[in-house]
Design a protein around this motif. Structure first.
Motif, PDB file in Angstrom:
ATOM      1  N   LEU A  40       0.829  -1.209   0.000  1.00  0.00           N
ATOM      2  CA  LEU A  40       0.000   0.000   0.000  1.00  0.00           C
ATOM      3  C   LEU A  40       0.858   1.252   0.000  1.00  0.00           C
ATOM      4  O   LEU A  40       0.569   2.229  -0.713  1.00  0.00           O
ATOM      5  N   ILE A  41       1.924   1.215   0.798  1.00  0.00           N
ATOM      6  CA  ILE A  41       2.813   2.379   0.855  1.00  0.00           C
ATOM      7  C   ILE A  41       3.498   2.603  -0.481  1.00  0.00           C
ATOM      8  O   ILE A  41       3.652   3.750  -0.948  1.00  0.00           O
ATOM      9  N   MET A  42       3.886   1.522  -1.142  1.00  0.00           N
ATOM     10  CA  MET A  42       4.609   1.656  -2.405  1.00  0.00           C
ATOM     11  C   MET A  42       3.685   2.000  -3.564  1.00  0.00           C
ATOM     12  O   MET A  42       4.030   2.810  -4.425  1.00  0.00           O
ATOM     13  N   ASN A  43       2.490   1.407  -3.583  1.00  0.00           N
ATOM     14  CA  ASN A  43       1.593   1.589  -4.739  1.00  0.00           C
ATOM     15  C   ASN A  43       0.523   2.639  -4.524  1.00  0.00           C
ATOM     16  O   ASN A  43      -0.093   3.100  -5.503  1.00  0.00           O
ATOM     17  N   GLN A  44       0.242   2.988  -3.256  1.00  0.00           N
ATOM     18  CA  GLN A  44      -0.812   3.953  -2.944  1.00  0.00           C
ATOM     19  C   GLN A  44      -2.165   3.556  -3.540  1.00  0.00           C
ATOM     20  O   GLN A  44      -2.945   4.405  -3.968  1.00  0.00           O
ATOM     21  N   ASN A  45      -2.429   2.255  -3.549  1.00  0.00           N
ATOM     22  CA  ASN A  45      -3.677   1.747  -4.129  1.00  0.00           C
ATOM     23  C   ASN A  45      -4.507   1.121  -3.013  1.00  0.00           C
ATOM     24  O   ASN A  45      -4.318  -0.032  -2.652  1.00  0.00           O
ATOM     25  N   GLU A  47      -7.684   0.338  -2.975  1.00  0.00           N
ATOM     26  CA  GLU A  47      -8.610  -0.716  -3.405  1.00  0.00           C
ATOM     27  C   GLU A  47      -7.906  -2.071  -3.467  1.00  0.00           C
ATOM     28  O   GLU A  47      -8.458  -3.094  -3.045  1.00  0.00           O
ATOM     29  N   SER A  48      -6.698  -2.069  -3.994  1.00  0.00           N
ATOM     30  CA  SER A  48      -5.924  -3.309  -4.044  1.00  0.00           C
ATOM     31  C   SER A  48      -5.622  -3.815  -2.637  1.00  0.00           C
ATOM     32  O   SER A  48      -5.655  -5.021  -2.375  1.00  0.00           O
ATOM     33  N   PHE A  49      -5.357  -2.888  -1.720  1.00  0.00           N
ATOM     34  CA  PHE A  49      -5.087  -3.264  -0.330  1.00  0.00           C
ATOM     35  C   PHE A  49      -6.307  -3.923   0.306  1.00  0.00           C
ATOM     36  O   PHE A  49      -6.196  -4.955   0.977  1.00  0.00           O
ATOM     37  N   LEU A  50      -7.487  -3.332   0.078  1.00  0.00           N
ATOM     38  CA  LEU A  50      -8.712  -3.883   0.662  1.00  0.00           C
ATOM     39  C   LEU A  50      -9.040  -5.246   0.074  1.00  0.00           C
ATOM     40  O   LEU A  50      -9.513  -6.148   0.774  1.00  0.00           O
ATOM     41  N   VAL A  51      -8.789  -5.417  -1.229  1.00  0.00           N
ATOM     42  CA  VAL A  51      -9.012  -6.721  -1.856  1.00  0.00           C
ATOM     43  C   VAL A  51      -8.064  -7.759  -1.275  1.00  0.00           C
ATOM     44  O   VAL A  51      -8.446  -8.906  -1.024  1.00  0.00           O
ATOM     45  N   SER A  52      -6.823  -7.355  -1.028  1.00  0.00           N
ATOM     46  CA  SER A  52      -5.835  -8.283  -0.464  1.00  0.00           C
ATOM     47  C   SER A  52      -6.242  -8.763   0.927  1.00  0.00           C
ATOM     48  O   SER A  52      -5.978  -9.910   1.298  1.00  0.00           O
ATOM     49  N   LEU A  53      -6.905  -7.892   1.686  1.00  0.00           N
ATOM     50  CA  LEU A  53      -7.328  -8.271   3.031  1.00  0.00           C
ATOM     51  C   LEU A  53      -8.315  -9.436   3.005  1.00  0.00           C
ATOM     52  O   LEU A  53      -8.440 -10.173   3.982  1.00  0.00           O
ATOM     53  N   GLY A  54      -9.002  -9.617   1.871  1.00  0.00           N
ATOM     54  CA  GLY A  54      -9.946 -10.723   1.749  1.00  0.00           C
ATOM     55  C   GLY A  54      -9.286 -12.087   1.759  1.00  0.00           C
ATOM     56  O   GLY A  54      -9.966 -13.104   1.947  1.00  0.00           O
ATOM     57  N   ALA A  55      -7.953 -12.119   1.581  1.00  0.00           N
ATOM     58  CA  ALA A  55      -7.231 -13.402   1.598  1.00  0.00           C
ATOM     59  C   ALA A  55      -6.883 -13.849   3.011  1.00  0.00           C
ATOM     60  O   ALA A  55      -6.474 -14.997   3.203  1.00  0.00           O
ATOM     61  N   ILE A  56      -7.036 -12.971   3.995  1.00  0.00           N
ATOM     62  CA  ILE A  56      -6.634 -13.308   5.361  1.00  0.00           C
ATOM     63  C   ILE A  56      -7.423 -14.480   5.937  1.00  0.00           C
ATOM     64  O   ILE A  56      -6.831 -15.371   6.567  1.00  0.00           O
ATOM     65  N   PRO A  57      -8.768 -14.535   5.775  1.00  0.00           N
ATOM     66  CA  PRO A  57      -9.478 -15.723   6.296  1.00  0.00           C
ATOM     67  C   PRO A  57      -8.956 -17.039   5.728  1.00  0.00           C
ATOM     68  O   PRO A  57      -8.857 -18.039   6.448  1.00  0.00           O
ATOM     69  N   GLY A  58      -8.594 -17.040   4.449  1.00  0.00           N
ATOM     70  CA  GLY A  58      -8.018 -18.244   3.852  1.00  0.00           C
ATOM     71  C   GLY A  58      -6.672 -18.591   4.465  1.00  0.00           C
ATOM     72  O   GLY A  58      -6.353 -19.769   4.670  1.00  0.00           O
TER      73      GLY A  58
END
Length: 228
Positions: A40-45, A47-58
């Motif tokens: 997130l710090i490098m890309n400033q994105n 939306e991509s960060f929030l989508v990535s958080l969806g992988a945590i339950p897995g």
């Protein structure tokens, strides 16, 4: 008294497995979050960060599965030594641990099914097969762990390294043999009919589970305190 000791085994096993799972999840999810934050710090994105958080339950589900398998692989001797120090018989220890195996397997499987619903619709067939796979895997780890508990430190290294090597060699030899054997077996209608029916595979699975169960029980009954 016997039931109290068995319940003590169950509660202790669940507590130790819970601590192990908590540490594994804290470290695994912590590292994963750190990677996502750096991204997130490098890309400033965002939306991509929030989508990535969806992988945590897995990730949590996968870590729980690893802890489940490795706990019963690595702890038989330490749990046996603790049980002997608390005047608990091998039989009571076996009963408590096998009940713990069932409870923990069902719990981890249930969590895995819940996380899977985030990506796939519920399927009774796949869910049932997943439960069987969990029980086969965990019971195998119990048998292997109990077998290792009979060995001293030197033989653990020998068997731990040599065993997988021998298995790989044997599987490779079987694979090469099957290349020439399969055409011959396919020509035999009886063999083809046996292999193609689900009953045959169910019988193989049941026989495997029975063998693994009794091996785990046999190794459990043969454990002795040792100096290594």
């Amino acid at each position: 008294m016997k039931n109290q000791k068995r319940n003590l085994i169950i509660s202790t096993t669940l507590r130790r497995a819970g601590w192990s799972a908590g540490i594994a999840i804290a470290v695994g999810v912590g590292v994963e979050l750190l990677v996502y934050l750096l991204g997130l710090i490098m890309n400033q994105n965002i939306e991509s960060f929030l989508v990535s958080l969806g992988a945590i339950p897995g990730t949590i589900s996968s870590l729980l599965s690893l802890v489940l398998f490795f706990y019963f692989l690595l702890t038989p001797y330490s749990d046996f030594k603790w049980a002997i120090q608390n005047n608990i018989s091998r039989r009571t220890q076996w009963q408590g641990r096998i009940i713990s195996v069932v409870l923990l397997t069902l719990l981890v499987w249930f969590i895995d099914q819940l996380t899977s619903l985030m990506h796939y619709p519920f399927s009774f067939s796949s869910s049932w097969h997943s439960l069987l796979a969990y029980f086969c895997g965990v019971l195998t780890m119990v048998a292997v762990g109990n077998g290792f508990a009979l060995l001293n430190r030197r033989w653990k290294w020998i068997v731990g390294i040599g065993g997988p090597v021998v298995c790989i060699v044997l599987l490779s030899m079987i694979g090469y043999s099957m290349d020439s054997l399969i055409p011959t077996l396919s020509a035999n209608k009886l063999v083809y009919m046996l292999v193609s029916t689900q009953i045959t595979w169910w019988v193989i699975l049941i026989v495997y589970l029975i063998i693994i169960f009794f091996l785990a029980k046999f190794f459990n009954d043969k454990m002795q305190l040792r100096r290594d």
